[in-house]
Scaffold this motif. Structure first.
Motif, PDB file in Angstrom:
ATOM      1  N   MET A  35     128.442  47.020 -74.514  1.00 40.13           N
ATOM      2  CA  MET A  35     128.679  47.462 -72.803  1.00 40.13           C
ATOM      3  C   MET A  35     130.072  46.947 -72.098  1.00 40.13           C
ATOM      4  SD  MET A  35     125.357  49.099 -71.746  1.00 40.13           S
ATOM      5  CE  MET A  35     126.436  50.040 -70.054  1.00 40.13           C
ATOM      6  N   ARG A  36     130.687  46.760 -71.514  1.00 42.19           N
ATOM      7  CA  ARG A  36     131.798  46.496 -70.864  1.00 42.19           C
ATOM      8  C   ARG A  36     131.567  46.818 -69.287  1.00 42.19           C
ATOM      9  NH1 ARG A  36     135.710  49.314 -70.282  1.00 42.19           N
ATOM     10  NH2 ARG A  36     136.850  50.739 -72.005  1.00 42.19           N
ATOM     11  N   GLU A  37     131.958  46.060 -68.064  1.00 41.33           N
ATOM     12  CA  GLU A  37     132.142  46.732 -66.961  1.00 41.33           C
ATOM     13  C   GLU A  37     132.781  47.407 -66.890  1.00 41.33           C
ATOM     14  OE1 GLU A  37     130.586  45.275 -62.695  1.00 41.33           O
ATOM     15  OE2 GLU A  37     130.214  43.359 -64.520  1.00 41.33           O
ATOM     16  N   PRO A  39     134.163  49.468 -63.849  1.00 42.25           N
ATOM     17  CA  PRO A  39     134.433  49.650 -62.505  1.00 42.25           C
ATOM     18  C   PRO A  39     134.797  51.283 -61.911  1.00 42.25           C
ATOM     19  CG  PRO A  39     135.910  48.408 -61.999  1.00 42.25           C
ATOM     20  CD  PRO A  39     135.458  48.719 -63.623  1.00 42.25           C
ATOM     21  N   ALA A  40     133.985  52.235 -61.221  1.00 43.56           N
ATOM     22  CA  ALA A  40     133.776  54.075 -61.155  1.00 43.56           C
ATOM     23  C   ALA A  40     133.920  54.320 -60.013  1.00 43.56           C
ATOM     24  CB  ALA A  40     132.926  54.899 -61.483  1.00 43.56           C
ATOM     25  N   PRO A  41     135.150  54.416 -59.597  1.00 48.57           N
ATOM     26  CA  PRO A  41     135.544  55.430 -58.630  1.00 48.57           C
ATOM     27  C   PRO A  41     134.548  56.010 -57.486  1.00 48.57           C
ATOM     28  CG  PRO A  41     136.650  56.939 -59.663  1.00 48.57           C
ATOM     29  CD  PRO A  41     135.918  55.957 -60.910  1.00 48.57           C
ATOM     30  N   PRO A  42     134.913  55.788 -56.564  1.00 44.73           N
ATOM     31  CA  PRO A  42     133.661  55.991 -55.319  1.00 44.73           C
ATOM     32  C   PRO A  42     133.263  57.809 -55.533  1.00 44.73           C
ATOM     33  CG  PRO A  42     135.051  55.220 -54.119  1.00 44.73           C
ATOM     34  CD  PRO A  42     135.862  54.727 -55.435  1.00 44.73           C
ATOM     35  N   GLY A  43     132.005  58.119 -55.210  1.00 48.00           N
ATOM     36  CA  GLY A  43     131.811  58.957 -55.563  1.00 48.00           C
ATOM     37  C   GLY A  43     131.642  59.997 -57.250  1.00 48.00           C
ATOM     38  N   SER A  44     132.049  58.549 -57.946  1.00 46.90           N
ATOM     39  CA  SER A  44     131.477  59.474 -59.103  1.00 46.90           C
ATOM     40  C   SER A  44     130.221  58.883 -59.580  1.00 46.90           C
ATOM     41  CB  SER A  44     132.720  58.980 -59.996  1.00 46.90           C
ATOM     42  OG  SER A  44     132.405  57.891 -60.504  1.00 46.90           O
ATOM     43  N   TRP A  45     129.883  58.862 -61.040  1.00 50.39           N
ATOM     44  CA  TRP A  45     128.353  59.250 -61.973  1.00 50.39           C
ATOM     45  C   TRP A  45     128.968  57.013 -61.967  1.00 50.39           C
ATOM     46  CZ3 TRP A  45     124.059  61.211 -62.243  1.00 50.39           C
ATOM     47  CH2 TRP A  45     124.135  62.893 -61.601  1.00 50.39           C
ATOM     48  N   ARG A  46     128.112  56.436 -61.928  1.00 52.73           N
ATOM     49  CA  ARG A  46     127.861  55.053 -62.149  1.00 52.73           C
ATOM     50  C   ARG A  46     126.714  54.088 -62.906  1.00 52.73           C
ATOM     51  NH1 ARG A  46     130.101  51.209 -57.417  1.00 52.73           N
ATOM     52  NH2 ARG A  46     131.421  53.664 -56.173  1.00 52.73           N
ATOM     53  N   VAL A  47     127.248  53.759 -63.640  1.00 57.80           N
ATOM     54  CA  VAL A  47     126.478  53.080 -64.840  1.00 57.80           C
ATOM     55  C   VAL A  47     125.848  51.330 -64.313  1.00 57.80           C
ATOM     56  CG1 VAL A  47     126.138  52.999 -66.636  1.00 57.80           C
ATOM     57  CG2 VAL A  47     127.451  54.263 -66.762  1.00 57.80           C
ATOM     58  N   THR A  48     124.653  51.490 -64.740  1.00 57.18           N
ATOM     59  CA  THR A  48     124.374  49.661 -64.041  1.00 57.18           C
ATOM     60  C   THR A  48     125.343  48.747 -64.985  1.00 57.18           C
ATOM     61  OG1 THR A  48     121.855  50.931 -63.893  1.00 57.18           O
ATOM     62  CG2 THR A  48     122.511  48.566 -64.438  1.00 57.18           C
ATOM     63  N   PRO A  50     126.030  45.676 -66.881  1.00 59.83           N
ATOM     64  CA  PRO A  50     125.199  45.502 -68.836  1.00 59.83           C
ATOM     65  C   PRO A  50     124.573  44.053 -68.225  1.00 59.83           C
ATOM     66  CG  PRO A  50     127.663  45.560 -69.513  1.00 59.83           C
ATOM     67  CD  PRO A  50     127.692  45.477 -67.891  1.00 59.83           C
ATOM     68  N   ASP A  51     124.929  43.054 -67.209  1.00 60.67           N
ATOM     69  CA  ASP A  51     124.061  41.916 -66.757  1.00 60.67           C
ATOM     70  C   ASP A  51     122.925  42.486 -66.166  1.00 60.67           C
ATOM     71  OD1 ASP A  51     125.924  42.909 -64.196  1.00 60.67           O
ATOM     72  OD2 ASP A  51     124.921  40.772 -64.181  1.00 60.67           O
ATOM     73  N   GLN A  52     122.776  43.770 -65.739  1.00 57.38           N
ATOM     74  CA  GLN A  52     121.764  43.948 -64.355  1.00 57.38           C
ATOM     75  C   GLN A  52     120.603  44.766 -65.431  1.00 57.38           C
ATOM     76  OE1 GLN A  52     122.618  45.810 -61.839  1.00 57.38           O
ATOM     77  NE2 GLN A  52     123.122  45.040 -60.212  1.00 57.38           N
ATOM     78  N   LEU A  53     121.145  45.303 -66.761  1.00 60.94           N
ATOM     79  CA  LEU A  53     120.251  46.525 -68.046  1.00 60.94           C
ATOM     80  C   LEU A  53     119.666  44.587 -68.594  1.00 60.94           C
ATOM     81  CD1 LEU A  53     122.766  48.577 -69.378  1.00 60.94           C
ATOM     82  CD2 LEU A  53     121.055  49.041 -67.496  1.00 60.94           C
ATOM     83  N   THR A  54     120.420  43.997 -68.275  1.00 57.27           N
ATOM     84  CA  THR A  54     119.820  42.365 -69.794  1.00 57.27           C
ATOM     85  C   THR A  54     119.127  42.347 -68.819  1.00 57.27           C
ATOM     86  OG1 THR A  54     122.319  42.195 -70.790  1.00 57.27           O
ATOM     87  CG2 THR A  54     120.344  40.758 -70.919  1.00 57.27           C
ATOM     88  N   LYS A  55     118.416  42.191 -67.257  1.00 61.17           N
ATOM     89  CA  LYS A  55     117.812  41.402 -66.745  1.00 61.17           C
ATOM     90  C   LYS A  55     117.141  42.464 -66.871  1.00 61.17           C
ATOM     91  CE  LYS A  55     120.076  38.643 -63.503  1.00 61.17           C
ATOM     92  NZ  LYS A  55     120.978  38.613 -62.148  1.00 61.17           N
ATOM     93  N   MET A  56     116.729  43.833 -66.781  1.00 56.96           N
ATOM     94  CA  MET A  56     116.161  44.800 -66.871  1.00 56.96           C
ATOM     95  C   MET A  56     114.911  44.556 -68.030  1.00 56.96           C
ATOM     96  SD  MET A  56     117.257  48.189 -64.490  1.00 56.96           S
ATOM     97  CE  MET A  56     118.600  47.653 -64.194  1.00 56.96           C
ATOM     98  N   LEU A  57     115.910  44.466 -68.650  1.00 54.04           N
ATOM     99  CA  LEU A  57     114.876  44.156 -70.562  1.00 54.04           C
ATOM    100  C   LEU A  57     114.392  43.100 -70.759  1.00 54.04           C
ATOM    101  CD1 LEU A  57     115.567  46.370 -72.790  1.00 54.04           C
ATOM    102  CD2 LEU A  57     117.218  44.847 -73.802  1.00 54.04           C
TER     103      LEU A  57
END
Length: 85
Positions: A35-37, A39-48, A50-57
């Motif tokens: 994955m690569r980060e 940035p999504a424009p305001p009001g669109s779907w956002r994905v967590t 990768p660094d946060q997903l790694t911490k959660m994992l």
């Protein structure tokens, strides 16, 4: 005797389930690494990110490891007594 056999079966299922879930983390780590980060424009779907997903994992893996360690520590009790929910 049936109670002990049933308890051993449940203990085996518990440990096998923990191992199965832990094994699923490998493919997740590979997916997150790709994955690569973006940035999504305001009001669109956002994905967590990768660094946060790694911490959660990592946190989830540490919790699973702690659960398995506790199961192993109390193996004798879990295999000989009736389980209550």
């Amino acid at each position: 005797m049936a109670t002990a056999k049933r308890a051993e079966e449940r203990y085996g299922n518990l440990v096998n389930s923990i191992d199965f879930v832990t094994d699923q983390f490998g493919p997740l780590q590979k997916l997150i690494a790709k994955m690569r980060e973006n940035p999504a424009p305001p009001g669109s779907w956002r994905v967590t990110p990768p660094d946060q997903l790694t911490k959660m994992l990592a946190k989830s893996l540490s919790h699973l490891t702690a659960l398995k360690d506790a199961a192993i520590r109390y193996e004798t009790q879990l295999k000989t007594r009736e389980w209550k929910v």
